[in-house]
Scaffold this motif. Structure first.
Motif, PDB file in Angstrom:
ATOM      1  N   LEU A  72     -47.099 -25.739  41.332  1.00 22.37           N
ATOM      2  CA  LEU A  72     -46.498 -26.394  40.165  1.00 22.37           C
ATOM      3  C   LEU A  72     -47.245 -26.021  38.893  1.00 22.37           C
ATOM      4  O   LEU A  72     -46.631 -25.836  37.839  1.00 22.37           O
ATOM      5  CB  LEU A  72     -46.495 -27.915  40.361  1.00 22.37           C
ATOM      6  CG  LEU A  72     -45.828 -28.748  39.260  1.00 22.37           C
ATOM      7  CD1 LEU A  72     -44.406 -28.275  39.000  1.00 22.37           C
ATOM      8  CD2 LEU A  72     -45.827 -30.229  39.638  1.00 22.37           C
ATOM      9  N   THR A  76     -45.392 -24.262  35.833  1.00 13.91           N
ATOM     10  CA  THR A  76     -45.469 -24.852  34.492  1.00 13.91           C
ATOM     11  C   THR A  76     -46.134 -23.900  33.514  1.00 13.91           C
ATOM     12  O   THR A  76     -45.726 -23.806  32.355  1.00 13.91           O
ATOM     13  CB  THR A  76     -46.250 -26.183  34.541  1.00 13.91           C
ATOM     14  OG1 THR A  76     -45.717 -26.996  35.586  1.00 13.91           O
ATOM     15  CG2 THR A  76     -46.139 -26.930  33.227  1.00 13.91           C
ATOM     16  N   MET A 264     -42.534 -30.940  43.109  1.00 15.40           N
ATOM     17  CA  MET A 264     -41.861 -31.137  41.825  1.00 15.40           C
ATOM     18  C   MET A 264     -41.938 -32.581  41.325  1.00 15.40           C
ATOM     19  O   MET A 264     -41.681 -32.839  40.152  1.00 15.40           O
ATOM     20  CB  MET A 264     -40.393 -30.712  41.930  1.00 15.40           C
ATOM     21  CG  MET A 264     -40.196 -29.214  42.149  1.00 15.40           C
ATOM     22  SD  MET A 264     -41.037 -28.176  40.926  1.00 15.40           S
ATOM     23  CE  MET A 264     -40.094 -28.565  39.454  1.00 15.40           C
ATOM     24  N   VAL A 267     -44.116 -33.048  38.268  1.00 15.59           N
ATOM     25  CA  VAL A 267     -43.830 -32.213  37.099  1.00 15.59           C
ATOM     26  C   VAL A 267     -44.187 -32.916  35.792  1.00 15.59           C
ATOM     27  O   VAL A 267     -44.712 -32.297  34.857  1.00 15.59           O
ATOM     28  CB  VAL A 267     -42.349 -31.756  37.102  1.00 15.59           C
ATOM     29  CG1 VAL A 267     -41.397 -32.916  36.891  1.00 15.59           C
ATOM     30  CG2 VAL A 267     -42.120 -30.704  36.026  1.00 15.59           C
ATOM     31  N   PHE A 271     -46.916 -31.236  33.501  1.00 12.79           N
ATOM     32  CA  PHE A 271     -46.485 -30.748  32.189  1.00 12.79           C
ATOM     33  C   PHE A 271     -47.213 -31.503  31.075  1.00 12.79           C
ATOM     34  O   PHE A 271     -47.574 -30.913  30.051  1.00 12.79           O
ATOM     35  CB  PHE A 271     -44.972 -30.898  32.012  1.00 12.79           C
ATOM     36  CG  PHE A 271     -44.479 -30.188  30.791  1.00 12.79           C
ATOM     37  CD1 PHE A 271     -44.309 -28.815  30.810  1.00 12.79           C
ATOM     38  CD2 PHE A 271     -44.238 -30.872  29.619  1.00 12.79           C
ATOM     39  CE1 PHE A 271     -43.901 -28.137  29.674  1.00 12.79           C
ATOM     40  CE2 PHE A 271     -43.825 -30.200  28.478  1.00 12.79           C
ATOM     41  CZ  PHE A 271     -43.655 -28.827  28.512  1.00 12.79           C
ATOM     42  N   LEU A 522     -37.002 -28.161  33.930  1.00  8.92           N
ATOM     43  CA  LEU A 522     -38.068 -29.166  34.048  1.00  8.92           C
ATOM     44  C   LEU A 522     -37.629 -30.491  33.415  1.00  8.92           C
ATOM     45  O   LEU A 522     -38.002 -31.570  33.893  1.00  8.92           O
ATOM     46  CB  LEU A 522     -39.359 -28.667  33.398  1.00  8.92           C
ATOM     47  CG  LEU A 522     -40.080 -27.521  34.114  1.00  8.92           C
ATOM     48  CD1 LEU A 522     -41.389 -27.199  33.406  1.00  8.92           C
ATOM     49  CD2 LEU A 522     -40.355 -27.848  35.579  1.00  8.92           C
ATOM     50  N   GLU A 525     -35.879 -32.667  35.831  1.00  9.86           N
ATOM     51  CA  GLU A 525     -36.725 -33.269  36.856  1.00  9.86           C
ATOM     52  C   GLU A 525     -37.387 -34.566  36.371  1.00  9.86           C
ATOM     53  O   GLU A 525     -38.079 -35.230  37.143  1.00  9.86           O
ATOM     54  CB  GLU A 525     -37.820 -32.278  37.287  1.00  9.86           C
ATOM     55  CG  GLU A 525     -37.308 -31.066  38.049  1.00  9.86           C
ATOM     56  CD  GLU A 525     -36.896 -31.407  39.474  1.00  9.86           C
ATOM     57  OE1 GLU A 525     -37.373 -32.418  40.005  1.00  9.86           O
ATOM     58  OE2 GLU A 525     -36.078 -30.654  40.039  1.00  9.86           O
TER      59      GLU A 525
END
Length: 562
Positions: A72, A76, A264, A267, A271, A522, A525
């Motif tokens: 991930l 990202t 995920m 995320v 992020f 993204l 998600e």
């Protein structure tokens, strides 16, 4: 009116304005100081990225994804890399304060520029509230190490304490240490009638200190940032080196215990760890050579931070089972568990420094966006006022301090992280889309240029491969019980199909197309609820635009008089 909504700023005119020097009527000739080099910009990017994410949100992401969370981080990083290259293209063409807001004004027009400016205000303000709350937690833990105990009711928000009290009273959930702390805060807090005095005082104090530092000048901010970055990077490297000696490879199996969907789930946290590299683009007018150094600073900082994040994730998931990492301070927790309490204390100290530096960069960025919007008449003139002595956007800096400090007293960390991430991703989507609208330019020495790769065949292939891997998700859009919650993913499919067609017909540039698609994916998600909150924020912004900004737009007045 429809035509006026999409009136664009001419790039040549923007550059002429910068060369002539912006100033406000109160202090003619006041302007921002050109102090920053590529080293300073790279360190600012690292300061913004290596903070609450590496010391906090990485734990929960690892809990959901296991060692596979490293995948991930790579996903990202690639997504942010596409966006960084697009930011770099804009920064080399339009080296002025304002970041994505200014870029959107030149490519999409005024209405979209306002939307992205309003979005950035949410991203920076809510992001800083989250960082201030996170800083408070680490600071209180650090004080505990020195046997200094602050009253619990002065270290958390009101609603966390209230919910904890209700949980204890009604036995509605498992009683964790966090709930015990909240209940203790509620029971010990002084009150007036039925109202308890509970507020996060350390969060307030750090925002006041950082706001003052940003207010008094870019040179002082630069020195403080550089010092904090060198310190925290040194500590992170030491943690990685020592941690590898305590890694048990068996903890890396299974690599993705909850599958790709589990990876995920993290995320938002991952992020959130990356946002901030774009904040350095707001300092364009304070760079000595923005067209060369801004792109380099963004890309260098992103590469360095990605390597550090992946190594930290491998160390954490190798030292203990991923099942133990659902904690707010994973690094300190892991070393404490293994009996390395002195190193745990050093990590807590580093976390205090790291989160303070993130706060510093975001508090630096937000006033400069307000300043740019004010120059264009979309906000009152006071926001573009530059201090005659300190050469900083003084009024905007003070307002930023209030906007962050007051909510930080009362808000909860978990309520703001997702909203920050969706706002940032939306900004990235528009920046990548904006690059697609820019006319191509010939290469010039000393300037960054986004490499052109023809997407004619590549994007259709990516679309077909992506549709295969996401086929279960696509089918569930029509067969699931809560079909409305799949609406963001439905928008992603429509956007992907449209971009695939345009890529084939128009030979679009590959990097911004991939950046746009990956960022939008993204966003899907982050959940339906966050989309609703985000849309409510945008609607509030549109009300302000149509009641004030549209009428006071400098560009609108110029076009009307012409």
């Amino acid at each position: 009116m429809a035509k006026g909504l999409f009136r664009k700023k001419n790039i040549h005119k923007i550059l002429l304005d910068v060369e002539s020097g912006f100033s406000d009527a109160e202090h003619p000739g006041a302007h921002l100081k050109k102090e920053l080099t590529v080293k300073d910009l790279t360190l600012m990017g690292i300061a913004a990225v290596v903070g609450a994410g590496i010391f906090s949100t990485i734990g929960l992401a690892a809990f959901h994804g296991g060692p596979g969370v490293t995948i991930l981080f790579v996903i990202t990083a690639v997504t942010c890399g596409f966006s960084a290259l697009c930011y770099a293209e804009f920064a080399s063409r339009i080296p002025v304060a304002g970041s994505a807001y200014t870029y959107a004004y030149a490519s999409f027009g005024e209405l979209i520029a306002w939307i992205i400016g309003w979005d950035l205000l949410m991203e920076y303000a809510i992001g800083n509230i989250a960082v201030a709350i996170s800083w408070s937690t680490y600071f209180v833990n650090l004080l505990e190490g020195f046997n200094i105990h602050m009253p619990v009711y002065l270290t958390m928000d009101y609603f966390t304490a209230f919910r904890a009290h209700e949980t204890i009273q009604n036995h509605t959930a498992e009683i964790t240490d966090t709930i015990k702390q909240g209940a203790l805060a509620w029971s010990t807090a002084p009150g007036l009638g039925g109202v308890k005095l509970i507020a996060n005082i350390p969060a307030l104090l750090i925002v006041i200190v950082i706001t003052y530092l940003v207010y008094v000048g870019i040179r002082e901010t630069k020195r403080a940032t550089n010092a904090m970055v060198f310190l925290k990077i040194a500590i992170v490297i030491v943690v990685i080196i020592i941690g590898f000696f305590y890694v048990t490879p068996a903890n890396w199996h299974p690599f993705m215990p909850n599958g790709f969907s589990g990876v995920m789930k993290g995320v938002s946290g991952v992020f959130f760890a990356y946002i901030g590299f774009d904040a350095i683009s707001t300092t364009a007018e304070e760079c000595q050579s923005p067209q060369r150094d801004l792109p380099r600073g963004m890309i260098y900082s992103l590469i360095i931070c990605t390597v550090l994040y992946i190594l930290i994730a491998l160390v954490l998931t190798g030292m203990v089972s991923y099942k133990e990492l659902a904690v707010g301070d994973p690094l300190a927790y892991v070393f404490t568990k293994l009996g390395l309490t002195k190193l745990s204390g050093i990590i807590s100290f580093s976390a205090v420094i790291a989160t303070a530096s993130v706060l510093l960069i975001f508090q630096l960025g937000q006033p400069r966006i307000w300043m740019s919007m004010s120059r264009d008449g979309l906000l009152p003139k006071a926001f573009s006022r530059i201090h005659p002595k300190y050469h900083t956007p003084s009024f905007a800096t003070i307002v930023t301090g209030f906007v962050v400090a007051i909510p930080a007293l009362f808000m909860n960390l978990t309520e703001v992280t997702d909203l920050t991430s969706i706002g940032t991703l939306f900004a990235f989507v528009l920046v990548c889309g904006g690059v697609l609208l820019l006319p191509r330019e010939a290469s010039q020495k000393g300037r960054f240029h986004l490499p052109y790769i023809n997407s004619k065949w590549i994007v259709p292939i990516v679309f077909i491969v992506g549709a295969y891997f996401l086929k279960d998700h696509i089918i569930s859009m029509f067969t699931g019980e809560n079909a409305h919650e799949n609406f963001p993913f439905f928008l992603f499919i429509i956007l992907s199909a449209a971009l695939t067609v345009f890529s084939f017909i128009k030979n679009l540039s590959l990097i911004p197309v991939l950046g746009l698609l990956s960022c939008f994916y993204l966003m899907t998600e982050l959940g339906y609820t966050n989309w609703i909150r985000f849309l409510v924020w945008l609607i509030i912004g549109l009300v302000i635009y149509f009641t004030y900004s549209y009428k006071h737009s400098v560009l609108g007045k110029e076009q009307h008089s012409a």
